[in-house]
Design an enzyme around this catalytic site. Structure first.
Site, PDB file in Angstrom:
ATOM      1  CE1 TYR A 152       1.161  -0.128   4.388  1.00 33.92           C
ATOM      2  CE2 TYR A 152       0.034   1.982   4.313  1.00 33.92           C
ATOM      3  CZ  TYR A 152       0.884   1.113   4.946  1.00 33.92           C
ATOM      4  OH  TYR A 152       1.473   1.476   6.129  1.00 33.92           O
ATOM      5  CE  LYS A 196       3.275   3.381   3.148  1.00 34.33           C
ATOM      6  NZ  LYS A 196       3.387   3.459   4.600  1.00 34.33           N
ATOM      7  CD  GLU A 221      10.574   2.100  10.204  1.00 37.67           C
ATOM      8  OE1 GLU A 221      10.454   3.034   9.399  1.00 37.67           O
ATOM      9  OE2 GLU A 221      10.348   0.915   9.893  1.00 37.67           O
ATOM     10  CG  LEU A 263       8.619   2.655   4.463  1.00 36.14           C
ATOM     11  CD1 LEU A 263       8.403   1.450   3.548  1.00 36.14           C
ATOM     12  CD2 LEU A 263       7.293   3.318   4.764  1.00 36.14           C
TER      13      LEU A 263
HETATM   14  O1  PSZ Z   1      -1.698   8.362   8.213  1.00 33.04           O
HETATM   15  C1  PSZ Z   1      -0.651   8.096   8.833  1.00 33.04           C
HETATM   16  O2  PSZ Z   1      -0.545   8.196  10.057  1.00 33.04           O
HETATM   17  C2  PSZ Z   1       0.545   7.680   8.058  1.00 33.04           C
HETATM   18  S1  PSZ Z   1       0.617   7.856   6.404  1.00 33.04           S
HETATM   19  C3  PSZ Z   1       2.145   7.189   6.296  1.00 33.04           C
HETATM   20  C4  PSZ Z   1       2.568   6.843   7.510  1.00 33.04           C
HETATM   21  C5  PSZ Z   1       1.657   7.118   8.529  1.00 33.04           C
HETATM   22  N1  PSZ Z   1       3.753   6.267   7.796  1.00 33.04           N
HETATM   23  C6  PSZ Z   1       4.639   5.736   6.853  1.00 33.04           C
HETATM   24  C7  PSZ Z   1       5.852   5.217   7.542  1.00 33.04           C
HETATM   25  C8  PSZ Z   1       5.809   3.970   8.215  1.00 33.04           C
HETATM   26  O3  PSZ Z   1       4.654   3.289   8.272  1.00 33.04           O
HETATM   27  C9  PSZ Z   1       6.972   3.473   8.824  1.00 33.04           C
HETATM   28  C10 PSZ Z   1       6.960   2.177   9.547  1.00 33.04           C
HETATM   29  N2  PSZ Z   1       8.120   4.162   8.749  1.00 33.04           N
HETATM   30  C11 PSZ Z   1       8.177   5.366   8.121  1.00 33.04           C
HETATM   31  C12 PSZ Z   1       7.063   5.919   7.534  1.00 33.04           C
HETATM   32  C13 PSZ Z   1       7.181   7.245   6.843  1.00 33.04           C
HETATM   33  O4  PSZ Z   1       7.085   7.081   5.457  1.00 33.04           O
HETATM   34  P1  PSZ Z   1       6.532   8.226   4.503  1.00 33.04           P
HETATM   35  O5  PSZ Z   1       7.354   9.425   4.790  1.00 33.04           O
HETATM   36  O6  PSZ Z   1       6.743   7.704   3.148  1.00 33.04           O
HETATM   37  O7  PSZ Z   1       5.101   8.423   4.864  1.00 33.04           O
END
Ligand code: PSZ
Length: 282
Positions: A30, A143, A175, A199
């Site tokens: 996703y 992801k 992370e 990620l």
């Molecule tokens: O709606 C939300 O709260 C969101 S939308 C994307 C995320 C949270 N997080 C993405 C994510 C992640 O799930 C993990 C485990 N590490 C880093 C990130 C950050 O990724 P980007 O910057 O691509 O969203």
């Protein structure tokens, strides 16, 4: 309206098969993409990552990136989204339940767009975090829909009235449960290298680009829990949280408990990128 395969449909018309492998195994990938003032931010980068995630689980996207972009633009417009996000998932599709892939794979795509405000007060005041053992699998670079480790981590933070869990694997900070994590020491940034343990966030890539452009030294190197607790600043980033300072961890203040200078600089430059996007498109 939601996007199902390559068509916009009314959500009430859509039924999901109980034998969809996304439902039974979390077998899919996703993305979440932010929409600012009706414009997607980093769409190309998100779709390239989606394609990579699919490839890494031996799935082929059912549509080209070009077609996906076109349909997602229509989706945002049909729902009249100015500030919000799109959620897009592709599962390995419907098949009789066996662990191994079906002979014929029919990937199934669903996407919806929602209005959501920017987290302005959290970005301004900072958030609180706890540290938690990173119990996830060893392919956190994908992801995937399998998010139990992340879900349990976030819930633990909520149960202790905190905003985020920062994962620790063998004493190393990886992370957050849904964010990338940075520390600042003597004006320089450290963040976990983009390997299988995290990620590689699209926001992370923007943050590192901004840091380089601003002349802030970045070390894409691991750091320990002690270094986290001893940092001058701690910052998290994600598509929805953008760039947000962390002001306390495990009940202990980060420095003086106030958002720091590097966080403010990154936020300012991130805002410029959002504004730039709107100038380019208008
Ligand atoms: O709606 C939300 O709260 C969101 S939308 C994307 C995320 C949270 N997080 C993405 C994510 C992640 O799930 C993990 C485990 N590490 C880093 C990130 C950050 O990724 P980007 O910057 O691509 O969203």
């Amino acid at each position: 309206m939601i996007l199902v395969q390559d068509q916009l449909k009314d959500q009430s018309e859509v039924r999901i098969d109980i034998e969809d492998r996304g439902y039974q195994f979390g077998d899919g990938v996703y993305e979440v993409v932010r929409i600012y003032n009706g414009q997607y931010f980093g769409m190309e980068e998100h779709l390239i990552r989606l394609e990579r995630s699919a490839r890494e689980i031996q799935m082929t996207l059912p549509y080209s990136i070009e077609l996906l972009k076109e349909r997602l633009e229509k989706l945002a417009k049909a729902n009249d989204i100015r500030d919000g996000h799109v959620y897009l998932q592709i599962t390995r599709g419907v098949a009789e339940r066996t662990h191994q892939f079906p002979l014929q794979q029919a990937p199934f795509l669903v996407a919806y767009a929602r209005k959501s405000p920017r987290p302005l007060s959290k970005m301004k005041d900072g958030i609180t975090a706890i540290t938690t053992e990173d119990i996830r699998w060893l392919r956190c670079d994908i992801k995937s829909l399998n998010l139990l480790g992340n879900v349990l981590g976030k819930q633990k933070a909520m149960d202790t009235k905190c905003d985020e869990s920062i994962f620790i694997r063998n004493d190393i900070v990886t992370e957050g449960s849904s964010t990338n994590v940075y520390i600042v020491k003597n004006g320089e940034i450290w963040t976990h290298p983009a390997n299988n343990f995290i990620l590689n966030g699209i926001t992370r890539q923007v943050v590192l680009d901004i840091a380089k452009e601003t002349g802030i030294t970045v070390h894409e190197e691991t750091f320990t829990k002690n270094e986290l607790m001893d940092a001058d600043e701690v910052i998290i980033s994600s598509t929805t949280m953008e760039v947000t300072p962390v002001i306390s961890i495990d009940g202990t203040q980060v420095s003086n408990g106030e958002p720091g200078k590097v966080a403010r600089t990154l936020q300012e430059k991130f805002n410029e990128r959002i504004a730039q996007l709107q100038r380019v498109k208008n």
